[in-house]
Design a protein around this motif. Structure first.
Motif, short mmCIF file in Angstrom:
data_model
loop_
_atom_site.label_atom_id
_atom_site.label_comp_id
_atom_site.label_asym_id
_atom_site.label_seq_id
_atom_site.Cartn_x
_atom_site.Cartn_y
_atom_site.Cartn_z
N THR A 44 0.83 -1.20 0.00
CA THR A 44 0.00 0.00 0.00
C THR A 44 0.87 1.25 0.00
O THR A 44 0.55 2.24 -0.68
CB THR A 44 -0.95 0.00 1.22
N GLU A 45 1.95 1.23 0.75
CA GLU A 45 2.89 2.36 0.75
C GLU A 45 3.44 2.60 -0.67
O GLU A 45 3.55 3.74 -1.12
CB GLU A 45 4.05 2.09 1.71
N ALA A 46 3.78 1.51 -1.35
CA ALA A 46 4.31 1.64 -2.71
C ALA A 46 3.24 2.19 -3.65
O ALA A 46 3.54 3.02 -4.52
CB ALA A 46 4.80 0.29 -3.20
N ALA A 47 2.01 1.76 -3.48
CA ALA A 47 0.92 2.27 -4.32
C ALA A 47 0.72 3.76 -4.07
O ALA A 47 0.47 4.53 -5.02
CB ALA A 47 -0.37 1.50 -4.02
N ALA A 48 0.82 4.19 -2.82
CA ALA A 48 0.71 5.61 -2.50
C ALA A 48 1.82 6.41 -3.18
O ALA A 48 1.60 7.52 -3.69
CB ALA A 48 0.74 5.82 -0.99
N GLY A 49 3.01 5.83 -3.21
CA GLY A 49 4.12 6.50 -3.87
C GLY A 49 3.90 6.67 -5.37
O GLY A 49 4.21 7.72 -5.95
N LEU A 50 3.35 5.65 -6.01
CA LEU A 50 3.05 5.74 -7.44
C LEU A 50 2.00 6.81 -7.72
O LEU A 50 2.11 7.56 -8.71
CB LEU A 50 2.57 4.38 -7.96
N LEU A 51 0.98 6.89 -6.86
CA LEU A 51 -0.06 7.90 -7.07
C LEU A 51 0.48 9.30 -6.80
O LEU A 51 0.15 10.25 -7.53
CB LEU A 51 -1.26 7.60 -6.18
N ALA A 52 1.33 9.45 -5.78
CA ALA A 52 1.93 10.75 -5.49
C ALA A 52 2.78 11.24 -6.66
O ALA A 52 2.76 12.41 -7.02
CB ALA A 52 2.77 10.66 -4.21
N GLU A 53 3.54 10.32 -7.25
CA GLU A 53 4.36 10.68 -8.40
C GLU A 53 3.49 11.14 -9.56
O GLU A 53 3.84 12.08 -10.28
CB GLU A 53 5.20 9.47 -8.82
N ARG A 54 2.35 10.52 -9.72
CA ARG A 54 1.46 10.87 -10.83
C ARG A 54 0.77 12.21 -10.60
O ARG A 54 0.61 13.01 -11.52
CB ARG A 54 0.43 9.77 -11.01
N LEU A 55 0.36 12.47 -9.34
CA LEU A 55 -0.42 13.67 -9.05
C LEU A 55 0.44 14.89 -8.72
O LEU A 55 -0.01 16.02 -8.86
CB LEU A 55 -1.36 13.40 -7.87
N GLY A 56 1.64 14.65 -8.20
CA GLY A 56 2.48 15.77 -7.80
C GLY A 56 2.10 16.37 -6.46
O GLY A 56 2.45 17.53 -6.18
N VAL A 57 1.39 15.63 -5.62
CA VAL A 57 1.02 16.08 -4.28
C VAL A 57 1.25 14.93 -3.31
O VAL A 57 1.35 13.77 -3.72
CB VAL A 57 -0.46 16.54 -4.22
N PRO A 58 1.31 15.21 -2.00
CA PRO A 58 1.48 14.11 -1.04
C PRO A 58 0.30 13.14 -1.07
O PRO A 58 -0.86 13.55 -1.16
CB PRO A 58 1.55 14.83 0.31
N VAL A 59 0.61 11.87 -0.99
CA VAL A 59 -0.41 10.82 -0.88
C VAL A 59 -0.04 9.98 0.34
O VAL A 59 1.03 9.36 0.38
CB VAL A 59 -0.49 9.95 -2.14
N VAL A 60 -0.92 9.96 1.32
CA VAL A 60 -0.66 9.27 2.58
C VAL A 60 -1.53 8.03 2.67
O VAL A 60 -2.75 8.13 2.61
CB VAL A 60 -0.95 10.20 3.78
N PRO A 61 -0.93 6.85 2.81
CA PRO A 61 -1.75 5.64 2.99
C PRO A 61 -2.34 5.60 4.39
O PRO A 61 -1.69 5.96 5.37
CB PRO A 61 -0.75 4.50 2.76
N ALA A 62 -3.58 5.15 4.48
CA ALA A 62 -4.25 5.01 5.76
C ALA A 62 -5.25 3.87 5.65
O ALA A 62 -5.55 3.40 4.54
CB ALA A 62 -4.94 6.31 6.17
N TYR A 63 -5.81 3.46 6.78
CA TYR A 63 -6.53 2.19 6.80
C TYR A 63 -7.87 2.30 7.53
O TYR A 63 -7.99 2.94 8.57
CB TYR A 63 -5.65 1.12 7.45
N ALA A 64 -8.87 1.65 6.93
CA ALA A 64 -10.20 1.64 7.53
C ALA A 64 -10.25 0.78 8.77
O ALA A 64 -11.05 1.04 9.68
CB ALA A 64 -11.21 1.13 6.50
N ALA A 65 -9.41 -0.25 8.82
CA ALA A 65 -9.33 -1.13 9.99
C ALA A 65 -7.87 -1.22 10.41
O ALA A 65 -7.16 -2.16 10.03
CB ALA A 65 -9.89 -2.51 9.66
N PRO A 66 -7.39 -0.27 11.21
CA PRO A 66 -5.97 -0.25 11.58
C PRO A 66 -5.56 -1.52 12.34
O PRO A 66 -6.35 -2.11 13.08
CB PRO A 66 -5.86 0.99 12.47
#
Length: 277
Positions: free
Chosen positions: A172-194
């Motif tokens: 999930t962290e890696a997926a957030a990194g890919l989306l951040a690279e695409r959008l150019g803004v911070p993307v923070v992974p978080a969870y519905a059931a921590p």
């Protein structure tokens, strides 16, 4: 794809393995995704099986395939799951092992992958994410998003289900990194059931970003279909919340990629796909 590949793919059934949900929209969504996959790969047999909660159950689908095709029938099980959790590592392979006459392979989970970032981006735009050149990213043509000045106020929380498996959290962290690279803004992974492996809840991530001055924070739904966790995460959004991934064309391409990878891997090697993607 060569003629040989087409013939081979027709003989190997793609089994979509969904988690299952009490939300009736989940079944509708995965069935629509199956249709999108059939459109992209005409002639490919596509079946559906659920781990729990919905019919058909995966074990029922595998039993039916074995009964219809006989010994040596081939199937590739593609999990509609986004990381390397226990369902991918244990539950789905255990279900396949119950049918030794069926030549079944388990593909890698869908994430992380750039096609998921493409799908997440599209869902954000549908929800109201600004579709304008993004500062430094505009020249490269890599992504779209807020203008440079507004970028300091924008952010995304990538809302996922959560898992006890640290490798799932890493995916999930890696997926957030890919989306951040695409959008150019911070993307923070978080969870519905921590969990201890995934400790950051969606409200907590939103609070942290708000404290940093991110007044336009969107929630991206890192779920393949609607359900309780997706709805819970969207309900916490202070601004916009994107729909789940659903039957997007890029997601269908990713499913077919995982299918092709597992189907073409040498028999002793295909099991290593899970640890190499």
């Amino acid at each position: 794809m060569t003629i040989t590949d087409r013939v081979s793919s027709r003989r190997t059934t793609l089994v979509l393995v969904a988690h299952g949900s009490r939300d009736p929209r989940a079944l509708t969504t995965v069935m629509a995704l199956a249709e999108r996959i059939r459109e992209q790969r005409p002639g490919l047999a596509v079946r559906l099986g659920h781990i729990e909660l919905n019919e058909p159950l995966l074990t029922d689908t595998l039993h039916e395939l074995g009964e219809q095709g006989g010994p040596g029938t081939r199937a590739v099980l593609v999990p509609l799951l986004l990381g390397r959790g226990q369902h991918v590592k244990r539950d789905i392979p255990a279900a396949a092992a119950r049918f030794p006459a069926l030549d079944a392979r388990v593909a890698a989970p869908l994430g992380p992958h750039p096609l998921l970032a493409e799908t997440l981006h599209a869902r954000l735009v549908q929800a109201g994410w600004p579709e304008r050149p993004a500062g430094s990213g505009a020249g490269s043509g890599v992504g779209v998003g807020p203008r440079a000045g507004a970028r300091r106020r924008h952010a995304v929380v990538l809302a996922a289900a959560g898992s006890r498996d640290p490798e799932s959290a890493a995916d999930t962290e890696a997926a957030a990194g890919l989306l951040a690279e695409r959008l150019g803004v911070p993307v923070v992974p978080a969870y519905a059931a921590p969990t201890p492996a995934c400790p950051r809840g969606v409200p907590e991530a939103l609070e942290v970003l708000a404290a940093e001055g991110r007044t336009r924070t969107a929630v991206a739904s890192y779920f393949t279909a609607p359900g309780r966790f997706a709805g819970q995460s969207a309900g916490a959004a202070p601004w916009i919340a994107a729909a789940p991934l659903g039957p997007h064309a890029a997601l269908a391409r990713l499913v077919l990629l995982r299918y092709d990878q597992a189907r073409s891997a040498p028999a002793p090697a295909f099991r290593r796909i899970l640890s190499s993607v």
